[in-house]
Design an enzyme around this catalytic site. Structure first.
Site, PDB file in Angstrom:
ATOM      1  N   HIS A   3       0.974  -1.457  -0.236  1.00 41.22           N
ATOM      2  CA  HIS A   3      -0.363   0.401  -0.302  1.00 41.22           C
ATOM      3  C   HIS A   3       0.866   1.239  -0.121  1.00 41.22           C
ATOM      4  CE1 HIS A   3      -3.553   2.657   1.285  1.00 41.22           C
ATOM      5  NE2 HIS A   3      -2.650   3.364   1.267  1.00 41.22           N
ATOM      6  N   GLU A   4       1.660   1.214   0.754  1.00 44.31           N
ATOM      7  CA  GLU A   4       2.817   2.611   1.302  1.00 44.31           C
ATOM      8  C   GLU A   4       3.468   2.530  -0.450  1.00 44.31           C
ATOM      9  OE1 GLU A   4       2.211   4.726   2.980  1.00 44.31           O
ATOM     10  OE2 GLU A   4       1.028   4.067   4.605  1.00 44.31           O
ATOM     11  N   HIS A  17       1.754   4.678  -2.903  1.00 45.93           N
ATOM     12  CA  HIS A  17       1.845   5.956  -2.748  1.00 45.93           C
ATOM     13  C   HIS A  17       3.365   6.346  -2.634  1.00 45.93           C
ATOM     14  CE1 HIS A  17      -1.616   7.279  -0.770  1.00 45.93           C
ATOM     15  NE2 HIS A  17      -0.919   6.259   0.592  1.00 45.93           N
ATOM     16  N   HIS A  46       3.917   6.509  -6.843  1.00 49.42           N
ATOM     17  CA  HIS A  46       2.869   8.015  -7.229  1.00 49.42           C
ATOM     18  C   HIS A  46       4.061   9.479  -7.037  1.00 49.42           C
ATOM     19  CE1 HIS A  46      -1.500  10.470  -6.857  1.00 49.42           C
ATOM     20  NE2 HIS A  46      -0.597  11.478  -8.188  1.00 49.42           N
TER      21      HIS A  46
END
Length: 682
Positions: A471-472, A475, A478
């Protein structure tokens, strides 16, 4: 100290502008901030003193070029203050909080600057701007307007006072929470009390105790209400002690109690919203998000709450049946029992023992052959560890990221382990923002809070921790891939209720066959995870979703309830307010506590999610719809990765996110895939 002697006041000579943390000392920060403030104000003053009419170049572009020193110092400092907050760093942050708030207001509320931006906004069709420039003018004007740039001088002065006080309160909230979380770590003398923990887990809690000079074992607390160990601890009293400690954080009436701070934060946010012309802080926040208004958020949360609570009640009945069948002296299932007996149900119904899976999730292999390998297959990027580069803490590792053609993309830093000086939870932040205008490439950080085992012991992750890492890293991708001209749009600088979308999408690769087969290997034998277990994991994806959805929605609703309060509303009893709010939405089952109670809800009282914690589920609508697209279009392919990167990740904040999503998907997102994923479609 002269500016020349301060390593923060000259651009770093290290690759990608990585701060020279080896040379930076705590006493460098405040003088560097002071110099950065002065330089930034002078740059903005030069913009507003221009006698010619505003142009994009002499106003908007000049504004984008300004503040580079301050941004460099702030990124370097706030990375450390969240991940290695020593007492000295905390003292600096307390002194800095009102100064930073005042400086931001001095820029955002500058009447002469606002006039110039407004003039450009009025003539936007005449300026011959490209798409990114046009959107930048629109965003700058809207953000300044919503921040209060159009208010009179008296109202601006009041607004500045409110913002400074709020900044100080948020800093105090985080400091109190860190101190009380450390203080409430649960100490055990007898290893029998920790029956059920693995050898690696026992090594970690023994190391945690030794690090504090204590005998025995110390269980430190994560940010959320529960704890990973609750799923395997056989001694009920041990589970109860851990849960009780977790739920009492910053609410014990001691010097670390956050009750007064959070109620003042809520009151001042409501006053600020009223000053800006909004009925509530939630209305002010959502006005500039994709949701648009708090009523849209409430409709979604209420739509999901009823089926989630119903599913959680059904799950609790199954847990109670196991307790009644297996315990010599049956008892009513309580919050500290849920995870433990959930694992028994999981084993009975799906033949899956979550704790027994940890040997297949060795951290380095998960990182290299899972997280990195999936990104390579999808986007063509590769990761090379740079042991010659030093980050802000010895545990933080630096990796250089290169594209398929060998061109440099940026740096990725991973800080995996928990420590007393690190705030709880997991997050991504930038140290250097990408910008063509400034000629900078991205440097991004992922922080997790995995317990560090003893020397020579492998770091074995739970499936939840594997999920957090993927999940991290979403980020981080991105932040790494956004390729924009103007720093205002760099990386994850997007609407708050869109920012979780890329990270949630990246979770889809955890159980993707070719990815899982690569990283889920026994750390001693190299044996792959049994395909039958993998199939059962997939079959159980909606298992316990009643609980998971309810605890999340309860926290999201608490956030909304606090921030829907109008100016003048007073709350004297935090616990009573919480109870009434959860009863209002039907999520007041004591066996299913909210994921975060107010006094330790750092996302909204010291982080950037105030009135925005709903964004996880809001973004998950887009995520679930995107996962369906990947599955129907061939999955983990370079073509799919290039499309997702170019149309969504690569644009950063330079486009309206829902317009970008329509370009990618060919239509708006549909909610049906989310309802199916969470078992709410029955």
């Amino acid at each position: 100290m002269t500016d020349d002697a301060n390593p923060l006041l000259v651009p770093s000579s290290l690759p990608y502008g990585l701060p020279d943390y080896g040379a930076i000392r705590p006493e460098h920060y405040l003088p560097a901030f002071d110099a950065g403030f002065r330089e930034h104000l002078a740059e903005v003053r030069r913009i507003t003193m221009v006698r010619s009419m505003p142009t994009f170049e002499n106003t908007i572009e000049a504004l984008e070029r300004s503040g580079e020193t301050l941004q460099r110092v702030a990124h370097a400092f706030y990375t450390v203050s969240s991940a290695d907050a020593t007492a000295e760093i905390q003292e600096i942050e307390e002194r800095l909080a009102p100064l930073m708030a005042a400086h931001e207001d001095a820029i955002t509320l500058d009447a002469a600057l606002y006039w110039r931006v407004s003039q450009l906004h009025e003539r936007i069709d005449e300026l011959g701007l490209d798409a990114e420039q046009r959107y930048l003018v629109e965003r700058r004007h809207r953000e300044m307007t919503l921040a209060g740039a159009g208010l009179d001088d008296e109202a601006k002065a009041r607004l500045t006072d409110l913002n400074q006080r709020l900044s100080s309160l948020s800093t105090a909230f985080e400091k109190n929470l860190l101190a009380d979380t450390n203080d409430l770590a649960v100490h055990f003398d007898d290893v029998a009390e920790l029956d059920g923990l693995s050898e690696g887990e026992l090594s970690a809690v023994q190391r945690a105790a030794a690090d504090r000079g204590l005998p025995g074992y110390l269980v430190t607390l994560p940010l959320f209400t529960g704890h990973p160990y609750l799923a395997s601890l056989r001694v009920r009293e041990s589970r109860r002690r851990i849960m009780q400690a977790s739920r009492s954080r910053a609410s014990r009436g001691n010097e670390n109690d956050n009750g007064a701070a959070l109620t003042e934060i809520v009151a001042l946010r409501a006053q600020r919203a009223e000053l800006l012309g909004y009925p509530s802080h939630a209305a002010a926040v959502t006005a500039d998000e994709t949701a648009g208004e708090p009523q849209a958020v409430e409709r979604m949360l209420r739509q999901l709450a009823a089926p989630a609570a119903r599913n959680a009640a059904s799950e609790r009945a199954r847990l109670q049946a196991i307790v009644d069948e297996t315990e010599e002296a049956p008892f009513a299932v309580e919050a500290h029992d849920w995870a433990y007996f959930t694992e028994k149900v999981r084993q009975a119904e799906y033949d899956i023992d979550s704790a027994a899976l940890r040997p297949w999730f060795e951290a380095e292999r998960v990182l290299q052959d899972g997280v990195f390998a999936a990104a390579t297959k999808l986007y063509g990027v590769t990761f090379t560890e740079r042991t010659d580069l030093t980050a802000y803490h010895p545990d933080a590792r630096v990796f250089e990221v290169a594209n398929e053609d060998g061109s440099a993309q940026g740096l990725y830093i991973l800080d995996l382990y928990t420590r007393d000086s690190k705030r709880g939870g997991a997050w991504m932040n930038s140290i250097v923002d990408q910008s063509r205008l400034r000629g900078t490439a991205p440097v991004v950080v992922n922080n997790l809070n995995v317990a560090k085992p003893g020397e020579g012991q492998p770091t074995l992750l739970t499936l939840d921790e594997v999920t957090t890492l993927f999940h991290e890293f979403g980020h981080a991708l991105h932040g790494l891939f956004a390729t924009v001209t103007y720093p205002h749009f760099s990386g994850t600088n997007v609407f708050r209720d869109f920012v979780e979308f890329p990270s949630q999408v990246n979770e889809m690769w955890i159980l993707w066959p070719e990815v899982l087969d690569s990283y889920a290997r026994h750390h001693e034998t190299g044996e792959p995870l049994d395909p039958a277990i993998v199939e059962r994991l997939r079959a159980s994806e909606t298992f316990n979703q009643g609980f998971a959805t309810s605890e999340y929605l309860a926290a999201a609703w608490l956030d909304q309830a606090w921030h829907l309060l109008p100016a003048g509303a007073a709350v004297d009893d935090v616990a009573a307010f919480e109870a009434a709010a959860l009863a209002d939405i039907g999520l007041n089952d004591p066996a299913v506590p909210t994921r975060y109670s107010s006094t330790y809800f750092a996302h909204v009282f010291s982080g950037g999610y105030s009135a925005g914690y709903y964004s996880y589920i809001w973004s998950e609508v887009l995520d679930a719809d995107t996962v369906e697209w990947f599955r129907t279009n061939g999955g983990l392919t370079r073509d799919n990765g290039d499309r997702f990167r170019s149309l969504l990740l690569g644009v950063g904040g330079s486009r309206d996110p829902l317009e970008a999503y329509r370009d990618f998907r060919g239509r708006d997102a549909e909610i049906a895939p989310l309802l199916k994923r969470r078992g709410l479609d029955g």
